[in-house]
Design a protein around this motif. Sequence first.
Motif, PDB file in Angstrom:
ATOM      1  N   VAL A 196      56.926 -26.178 -26.663  1.00  0.00           N
ATOM      2  CA  VAL A 196      58.312 -26.618 -26.816  1.00  0.00           C
ATOM      3  C   VAL A 196      59.053 -26.176 -25.550  1.00  0.00           C
ATOM      4  CG1 VAL A 196      60.428 -26.498 -28.172  1.00  0.00           C
ATOM      5  CG2 VAL A 196      58.208 -26.464 -29.318  1.00  0.00           C
ATOM      6  N   SER A 197      59.020 -27.056 -24.564  1.00  0.00           N
ATOM      7  CA  SER A 197      59.558 -26.744 -23.245  1.00  0.00           C
ATOM      8  C   SER A 197      60.800 -27.578 -22.963  1.00  0.00           C
ATOM      9  CB  SER A 197      58.500 -27.024 -22.173  1.00  0.00           C
ATOM     10  OG  SER A 197      59.043 -26.868 -20.879  1.00  0.00           O
ATOM     11  N   ASP A 198      61.654 -27.060 -22.073  1.00  0.00           N
ATOM     12  CA  ASP A 198      62.845 -27.817 -21.687  1.00  0.00           C
ATOM     13  C   ASP A 198      62.631 -28.605 -20.401  1.00  0.00           C
ATOM     14  OD1 ASP A 198      62.718 -25.628 -20.045  1.00  0.00           O
ATOM     15  OD2 ASP A 198      64.772 -24.950 -20.393  1.00  0.00           O
ATOM     16  N   THR A 199      61.411 -28.619 -19.883  1.00  0.00           N
ATOM     17  CA  THR A 199      61.120 -29.419 -18.695  1.00  0.00           C
ATOM     18  C   THR A 199      60.015 -30.426 -19.011  1.00  0.00           C
ATOM     19  OG1 THR A 199      60.598 -29.337 -16.327  1.00  0.00           O
ATOM     20  CG2 THR A 199      59.380 -27.844 -17.752  1.00  0.00           C
ATOM     21  N   PHE A 245      51.613 -22.979 -38.427  1.00  0.00           N
ATOM     22  CA  PHE A 245      52.028 -23.830 -37.307  1.00  0.00           C
ATOM     23  C   PHE A 245      52.603 -22.938 -36.204  1.00  0.00           C
ATOM     24  CE2 PHE A 245      55.594 -26.486 -35.499  1.00  0.00           C
ATOM     25  CZ  PHE A 245      54.781 -27.314 -34.743  1.00  0.00           C
ATOM     26  N   THR A 246      52.104 -23.093 -34.959  1.00  0.00           N
ATOM     27  CA  THR A 246      52.513 -22.215 -33.863  1.00  0.00           C
ATOM     28  C   THR A 246      53.074 -23.012 -32.696  1.00  0.00           C
ATOM     29  OG1 THR A 246      50.795 -20.601 -34.439  1.00  0.00           O
ATOM     30  CG2 THR A 246      51.755 -20.431 -32.236  1.00  0.00           C
ATOM     31  N   VAL A 247      54.219 -22.575 -32.202  1.00  0.00           N
ATOM     32  CA  VAL A 247      54.818 -23.165 -31.012  1.00  0.00           C
ATOM     33  C   VAL A 247      54.828 -22.124 -29.900  1.00  0.00           C
ATOM     34  CG1 VAL A 247      56.218 -24.866 -32.207  1.00  0.00           C
ATOM     35  CG2 VAL A 247      57.148 -22.575 -31.834  1.00  0.00           C
ATOM     36  N   ILE A 248      54.841 -22.605 -28.663  1.00  0.00           N
ATOM     37  CA  ILE A 248      54.785 -21.717 -27.502  1.00  0.00           C
ATOM     38  C   ILE A 248      55.663 -22.277 -26.399  1.00  0.00           C
ATOM     39  CG2 ILE A 248      52.718 -22.893 -26.594  1.00  0.00           C
ATOM     40  CD1 ILE A 248      51.830 -20.166 -25.445  1.00  0.00           C
ATOM     41  N   SER A 249      56.215 -21.386 -25.598  1.00  0.00           N
ATOM     42  CA  SER A 249      57.004 -21.833 -24.451  1.00  0.00           C
ATOM     43  C   SER A 249      57.075 -20.736 -23.401  1.00  0.00           C
ATOM     44  CB  SER A 249      58.424 -22.210 -24.877  1.00  0.00           C
ATOM     45  OG  SER A 249      59.154 -22.729 -23.788  1.00  0.00           O
TER      46      SER A 249
END
Length: 408
Positions: free
Chosen positions: A188-191, A114-118
Amino acid sequence: MLVENRSANRVPYSSSLRAIMSIAKAQESRQWLSHWPELTREATPLIALPGLARTLGVARIDIKDESKRASLCSFKALGAPIALIRLIQRMWPEQKFEARELFLGKHAAHLRDFTVISATDGNHGRALAAAAHAIGCRCVIVLHKNVSMERESAIAAHGARIVRIAGNYDASVEEAARLASDNRWYVVSDTSYDGYEDIPRDVMQGYGTIAAEILEQRNVRQGDASAYTHVFLQGGVGGLAAGIASYLCEQHGKDRPTMVIVEPEQADCLYQSAIAGRAANATGSVDSVMAGLACGETSPLAWRFLQPSIDFFMTIQDDEAVDAMRLLARAEASDIPVVSGESGAAGLAGLAHLLRDPDLRRKTGLGADSTILLINTEGATAPAVYRELVGKSAEDVMAAQEKWLERA
């Protein structure tokens, strides 16, 4: 520059906003974070600065010191990990993954592919990389041209893959979205943006931990008056401000404190949003020494919370932030020295700016009886930059801090 927000109100916290972010969810996030070994269980310090208050001519100044948020040295340690946990729980509801077990890496075998990016200016990416490493999933971080090598190294130390681009922060956001789409990774972004609100909401909800700790530290209970007349919050895309403002609005309702957002003049997206009455973009170059606030686009989800709750939006120049860093490092009178990064000192820079101008002071209701809350959002997350700007190292300031504590 300062603009008054004509849409701000003083009413009970609405049920529609509570359905998105609430004190109850913030407390749940706080409880989950207590299981992450990367963070200490203790609240970060709430520091009184009586000497600075006398110098600036107000009754009280407190600063919540997020430079002490364990090894990550930033409030961002509260947002990305919670968003990642909730994302995993939504993706595998049948597994009933618990936050404690995820943070301890007990499901790493299940999540290894499982891969997340930001995209990041540094602190959000570092927090996401650290959480992904603990949980056992993969992490890719996109950095723009102005992110320092020190910040890149700090992120890579947690095992994240780094992708560099030539553009600014907003270009890195676009590249992260493209890579996610091409590779079936998860942003996985904060905007927020159209169709993408769950994860930014979870990030903002994590920031409610800061407000919860402050109220406990000032012994403020439900129904009590606010401990502060004014709260200064950093801008960026609006996530931090929304997370704290929503908590204070639910806690105090119509008796909430006056809230002011501060951002760089060249990254004035929230200021422009206040003028337009909707989520808007910055008008400047976006590049700023305040790297964590160098954002060009307002988060529409954050704006839903900021529009009714923030009384004033203002911009400051880079040199004002640097002056505030130095002021906190050397300490006024008998105050304790504080290590504050470029973005961390923005709130103090905004306060000092307003107090220098009698008209602005009067307009914002600042005076001798005012009690002020500031958030030091980060420490020296780029130590070489900090030394260059402040004229001394973070270690020197922390040594002076230790001596102060020994005398206290």
